[in-house]
Write an enzyme that holds these catalytic residues in place. Structure first.
Site, short mmCIF file in Angstrom:
data_model
loop_
_atom_site.label_atom_id
_atom_site.label_comp_id
_atom_site.label_asym_id
_atom_site.label_seq_id
_atom_site.Cartn_x
_atom_site.Cartn_y
_atom_site.Cartn_z
N SER A 200 0.79 -1.23 0.00
CA SER A 200 0.00 0.00 0.00
C SER A 200 0.83 1.28 0.00
O SER A 200 0.33 2.34 -0.35
CB SER A 200 -0.94 0.00 1.20
OG SER A 200 -0.19 -0.02 2.39
N HIS B 61 -5.81 -4.77 -1.20
CA HIS B 61 -5.82 -3.61 -2.11
C HIS B 61 -6.05 -4.03 -3.56
O HIS B 61 -5.94 -3.20 -4.46
CB HIS B 61 -4.50 -2.83 -2.01
CG HIS B 61 -4.47 -1.82 -0.90
ND1 HIS B 61 -5.17 -0.63 -0.95
CD2 HIS B 61 -3.84 -1.84 0.29
CE1 HIS B 61 -4.95 0.05 0.16
NE2 HIS B 61 -4.16 -0.67 0.94
N LYS C 250 -12.47 -2.11 1.54
CA LYS C 250 -11.85 -1.19 0.58
C LYS C 250 -12.75 -1.12 -0.66
O LYS C 250 -13.81 -0.52 -0.59
CB LYS C 250 -10.41 -1.64 0.29
CG LYS C 250 -9.51 -1.42 1.51
CD LYS C 250 -8.03 -1.65 1.26
CE LYS C 250 -7.20 -1.16 2.44
NZ LYS C 250 -6.59 -2.24 3.22
C1 PLP Z 1 -6.32 -2.66 4.59
C2 PLP Z 1 -5.57 -3.92 4.74
C3 PLP Z 1 -5.86 -4.83 5.77
C4 PLP Z 1 -6.88 -4.53 6.85
O1 PLP Z 1 -8.17 -4.77 6.39
P1 PLP Z 1 -9.38 -4.52 7.43
O2 PLP Z 1 -10.49 -5.30 6.84
O3 PLP Z 1 -9.60 -3.06 7.46
O4 PLP Z 1 -8.94 -5.08 8.73
C5 PLP Z 1 -5.17 -6.02 5.81
N1 PLP Z 1 -4.22 -6.30 4.91
C6 PLP Z 1 -3.88 -5.44 3.92
C7 PLP Z 1 -2.82 -5.82 2.95
C8 PLP Z 1 -4.55 -4.22 3.82
O5 PLP Z 1 -4.20 -3.38 2.85
#
Ligand code: PLP
Length: 404
Positions: free
Chosen positions: A192, A220, A251
């Protein structure tokens, strides 16, 4: 020092370095255009890649979900917290990511914490065993914390250099005759901070050559990467070849909450027995489940949404470069705009908000020293006109601050 003094003094130390020093509250729904301090601005900092967060079909599904299935289920899954819609959503995700079965969690953070420990901390009938986990240096905090739950007495943890398949291959080879019971290679699908992708085709090859298991957190990438948004496996032509996939529903797929692990049916059945954040934590609420079902249905029906995201991304990447900004090359809607100094990134994000663009900077310790950046995130929710509006703001602020 009492505990409040202790916390307060640590807090001031943290704030010195903190990337996200100021929260800037939204006075509207999450969308392409949001309202901040009474003004409409272009959102370029959210994970709302597909515009599902405020899509009328998704909103409506959430409302209908509440009407039909209520607000909360007041139970964990295995007591009385499984509604038909939870099973529907698990099936949809399995089909979408090309896996046999799927288990839902309240978040991807919980999913990742639930996955590792439930496998490696169990004897499974073998008294004397050791497992190994190979992890990309830049993996997400939830993978790191998942690994922290694995008992050191039985688990070896090895970090390979970021996206470095040769380094991973070397570590795997060194261990080939160490008689490990399980070996798991863990990677983010998309990282990210850089917006770069794990080289999944080569990771599949090297991992399986050494009889290890490949775990990919595609948070992502779900809804984002690949022609139809099935994630990094689709983009690299290895759909169905990843042993374990986790991801978030917080997301691109609606942006509310929820996570999942997908894989072989035996593994998923096992996780339903052994994964503690699943067993001992509440079911996902119906509004979220129904909205996510609607979001996946929408993606299957309307291919133009993912296409628009890809077109918007290519357009923004091309135009921001032609303005003279330096970006990290790639294809993902995460577009790091490199500035160097932390103070510059900080000042520029403030100036851009004034000029009508919501964007945040990242700097040390989140990224290496001297590599401070603005992280732009493109969305299908934006029209070309809105992207142009953002680009105009980048141009005038960039010139004023002598970045371009
Ligand atoms: C955003 C993200 C998470 C966390 O996801 P949530 O559902 O908000 O807990 C976990 N792993 C990665 C790679 C992320 O980008």
């Amino acid at each position: 020092m009492n505990y409040i003094e202790l916390v307060a003094s640590e807090l001031s130390r943290i704030r010195e370095a903190n990337t996200f020093k100021h929260e800037t509250p939204l006075e509207s729904a999450q969308a392409g255009i949001v309202k901040v301090k009474g003004k409409n601005v272009v959102m370029m900092a959210s994970n709302n890649y597909l515009g599902m967060s405020n899509h009328p079909v998704v909103r409506n599904a959430a409302i209908e979900g509440i009407k039909k299935f209520g607000y909360g289920v007041a139970s964990v899954r295995f007591i009385c917290g499984t509604q038909t819609i939870h099973l529907d959503l698990e099936k949809k995700i399995s089909k979408f990511v090309g896996a046999e079965d799927t288990i839902l969690f309240s978040s991807c953070f919980a999913a990742n914490e639930g996955f590792f420990a439930s496998l490696v901390n169990e004897k499974m009938g073998i008294d004397d065993y050791r497992d190994a986990i190979y992890t990309d240096k830049l993996n997400h905090a939830s993978i790191i914390d998942g690994m922290r739950l694995c008992k050191p007495e039985t688990t070896d943890k090895k970090i390979y250099n970021h996206a470095d398949v040769a380094h991973l291959a070397k570590l795997l080879k060194e261990d080939d005759n160490k008689n490990y019971r399980l070996r798991i290679v863990a990677t983010d699908g998309v990282f990210s901070m850089e917006g770069d992708l794990a080289p999944l085709d080569r990771l599949v090859e090297v991992t399986h050559r050494h009889n290890a298991i490949l775990f990919v957190d595609d948070s992502h990438a779900i809804g984002v990467c690949g022609e139809t948004g099935r994630g990094t496996p689709e983009q690299f032509g290895v759909l169905g070849k990843i042993d374990v996939i986790s991801g978030t529903l917080g997301k691109a797929i609606g942006g509310a909450a929820g996570g999942y692990v997908s894989g072989k049916k035996e593994l998923i059945a096992y996780l339903r027995q052994k994964s503690r954040p699943y067993t001992f934590s509440n079911s996902l609420p119906p509004a979220i489940v129904c909205a996510c079902v609607a979001s996946f249905d929408l993606l299957a029906k309307d291919k133009s949404i993912v296409r628009r995201l890809h077109e918007n991304t290519a357009y923004f990447r091309k135009e921001i470069k032609s303005l003279g900004f330096r970006i990290l090359e790639g294809e993902h809607p995460i577009v790091p705009i490199m500035l160097g100094e932390a103070s510059l990134a900080q000042d520029m994000s403030v100036a851009l908000l004034k000029a009508g663009v919501y964007i945040k900077g990242l700097w040390f310790p989140v990224v290496p020293k001297g590599e401070a950046r603005l992280r732009a995130q493109v969305s299908a929710a934006l029209s070309k006109k809105e992207i142009d509006r953002a680009l105009d703001a980048f141009e005038s602020v960039g010139k004023k601050m002598k970045v371009i």
